[in-house]
Design an enzyme around this catalytic site. Structure first.
Site, PDB file in Angstrom:
ATOM      1  CD  GLN A 252       6.154   4.032  15.379  1.00 16.30           C
ATOM      2  OE1 GLN A 252       6.074   4.658  16.430  1.00 16.30           O
ATOM      3  NE2 GLN A 252       7.299   3.953  14.717  1.00 16.30           N
ATOM      4  CG  HIS A 284      15.687  17.500  16.037  1.00 11.96           C
ATOM      5  ND1 HIS A 284      14.531  17.814  15.350  1.00 11.96           N
ATOM      6  CD2 HIS A 284      15.552  16.203  16.436  1.00 11.96           C
ATOM      7  CE1 HIS A 284      13.746  16.757  15.316  1.00 11.96           C
ATOM      8  NE2 HIS A 284      14.328  15.767  15.971  1.00 11.96           N
ATOM      9  CG  ASP A 360      13.036  -2.787  23.394  1.00 12.64           C
ATOM     10  OD1 ASP A 360      12.083  -1.987  23.363  1.00 12.64           O
ATOM     11  OD2 ASP A 360      13.615  -3.135  24.449  1.00 12.64           O
ATOM     12  CG  ASP A 378      14.405  12.297  19.651  1.00 11.41           C
ATOM     13  OD1 ASP A 378      13.452  12.841  20.246  1.00 11.41           O
ATOM     14  OD2 ASP A 378      14.659  12.503  18.449  1.00 11.41           O
TER      15      ASP A 378
END
Length: 515
Positions: A252, A284, A360, A378
């Site tokens: 990313q 959060h 992953d 999240d």
């Protein structure tokens, strides 16, 4: 009787080998340009399925047009090939810079992407007929044998490019420098063919062709020298505040900004805001503490590599173990070692109760049989195929299997206001996986109305608080209100998302289309 062709600088066998090597080389270059355009669009917009489909359709269809346009040039194949290589070197080499500029300053990325992909496709489509014509000049062989050799080299080039792009070009050069380097390779391929068949051209034609290719190499070298300041300037134009950290990892695009004169630190992944330090505690606290009202000795956090969810978990003195599973190791390094982010997350990743796993989440769950009292999901919003699988029924079935008796799971589910179909699809998908749900939403000024879904196996979990100390935002009154949804954002009749039918992508796209 056909006139005898001038002699070659090498034997016919070696000339054939060099020409097939050139076929492989230009195939590598063309495939890399496709991957650069796809990757850049995915970084900037997500939705990789859309990017892949549009780029491939534009590129491949234009290759067919290029093959037809090459037919009148076959009589002067050497000059035509050199001209094509000069053009594709410029167009493909500058493609990443052009696309980045169109996104950063002109807001014309999608039409520019289609035009660039089509232009490169036309030029790449010209290459094979011209090379086939040149291959036919090298001795008497069956046409089928020559076609087989040429296609074998072409297909091998696709394999080489497919391996080189993610493992060499992207990590070591990046998209902009990588495209420029590949453009230089195209120019060198033109020079190789020019040298091989130079005696078929007039002296003037050789000089002009050589000068053109050298000029292209010079232009690409100049662009490479300017690439770093160009990228800094283009990237900064996308953000309101000064960039204090920027890198393109294997997974990313990571950017952090810090507003001058304030403590507002912001994290962006692939251009999407992940948090603002001004109000991230609202997000959060809402993600973590409702689930911690039950048994919570062992907790699994999937995603959340910034360490902020862990910070909230570590408030509980009876927490014995928290496992953090994060895909991107660079995100974990940033959370540990960037002073600004480490201070914000309370250096949570160094706590002895925390076990950090780089991997992953989907694959990790499939390979483990552990059970946890609380599982927190999240993840970034599901705007591409890679993240869509993390919001699938199959993923939630794995999560359900990882819950200890009486355990709870919480999913960050996006905005029920901006993307209501996506929010309620996540809730529906959790129910499809055999979980009983309790949706709720809070106000996070940086995001707007933001939602979560808590779920359990035995029945809908109660929204409760058992925090060991008062929180900055969340209390019982806020939590009670969070469970109420206005009539214009009530439950929608949407479908669950699965690996086979990732409906969440379309729901997400429709929701955020006008924002």
């Amino acid at each position: 009787m056909a006139a005898a062709r001038p002699p070659l600088p090498v034997s016919e066998r070696r000339a054939r080998a060099l020409l097939l090597f050139c076929v492989l080389t230009v195939a590598v270059c063309g495939f890399v340009y496709e991957l650069v355009i796809i990757a850049l669009g995915t970084y900037l917009f997500g939705n990789s399925i859309f990017q892949v489909s549009i780029v491939l359709a534009s590129f491949v269809s234009s290759m067919g047009l290029g093959a037809l346009l090459a037919k009148p040039m076959l009589g002067r194949a050497v000059e035509a090939f050199v001209a094509v290589e000069a053009a594709v070197a410029l167009a493909g080499g500058s493609s990443a810079m052009l696309l980045y500029a169109s996104f950063a300053w002109l807001d014309l990325y999608q039409p520019t992407m289609i035009v660039v992909a089509a232009l490169i496709g036309v030029l790449v489509g010209c290459e094979i007929p011209l090379l086939m014509s040149l291959l036919g000049r090298l001795g008497r062989r069956e046409p089928g044998s020559s076609v087989a050799d040429l296609l074998a080299a072409d297909y091998l080039g696709a394999v080489v490019a497919g391996l080189a792009f993610p493992f060499l070009i992207l990590p070591f050069l990046g998209q902009i420098q990588g495209a420029l380097a590949v453009g230089a390779v195209n120019s060198l391929a033109g020079l190789l063919i020019l040298w091989l068949f130079a005696r078929e051209l007039t002296r003037r034609a050789r000089v002009v062709a050589s000068a053109a290719l050298v000029a292209v190499l010079g232009a690409l070298a100049l662009a490479a020298a300017l690439a770093a300041p160009f990228e800094v300037s283009a990237r900064q134009s996308l953000y309101d505040d000064p960039i204090v950290h920027s890198e393109r990892t294997r997974y990313q695009d990571v950017v952090m900004t810090h507003e001058r004169g304030t403590d507002d630190l912001r994290l962006f992944l692939n251009g999407d805001l992940q948090f603002s330090s001004k109000d991230e505690y609202r997000y959060h606290e809402s993600l973590v503490h409702p689930a911690m009202a039950g048994r919570h000795r062992s907790v699994l956090v999937l995603g959340g590599g910034d360490g902020l969810a862990l910070r909230e978990l570590l408030r509980y003195p009876d927490l014995r173990r928290a496992v953090e599973v994060e895909l991107d190791p660079r995100m974990l390094d940033l959370a540990r070692h960037d002073q600004r982010l480490a201070e914000l997350n309370g250096r949570s990743l160094f706590d002895p109760r925390v076990e950090v796993v780089q991997g992953d989440a989907f694959s990790w769950l499939r390979s483990r049989a552990e059970r946890f009292d609380v599982v927190l999901l999240d993840f970034p919003d599901p705007d591409d195929a890679g993240t869509a699988k993390l919001y699938s029924a199959e993923m939630y079935e794995l999560v359900r299997a990882a819950l200890a008796p009486g355990g709870r799971v919480v999913v960050q589910a996006g905005s029920p206001y901006f993307a209501p179909e996506a929010f309620w699809s996540i809730e529906r998908t959790l129910r499809t996986a055999g979980l009983h749900t309790r949706p709720y939403h809070v106000d996070v000024p940086s995001f707007g109305d933001w939602g979560f879904v808590m779920a359990a196996v035995g029945g809908p979990p109660a929204l409760e608080l058992a925090a060991p100390a008062p929180l900055r935002f969340l209390d019982r009154g806020v939590l009670e209100a969070a469970a109420r949804f206005p009539r214009d954002r009530s439950r929608l009749p949407v479908e669950p998302s699965t690996l086979d039918r990732p409906r969440i992508l379309e729901y997400e796209r429709r929701g955020w289309r006008d924002y």
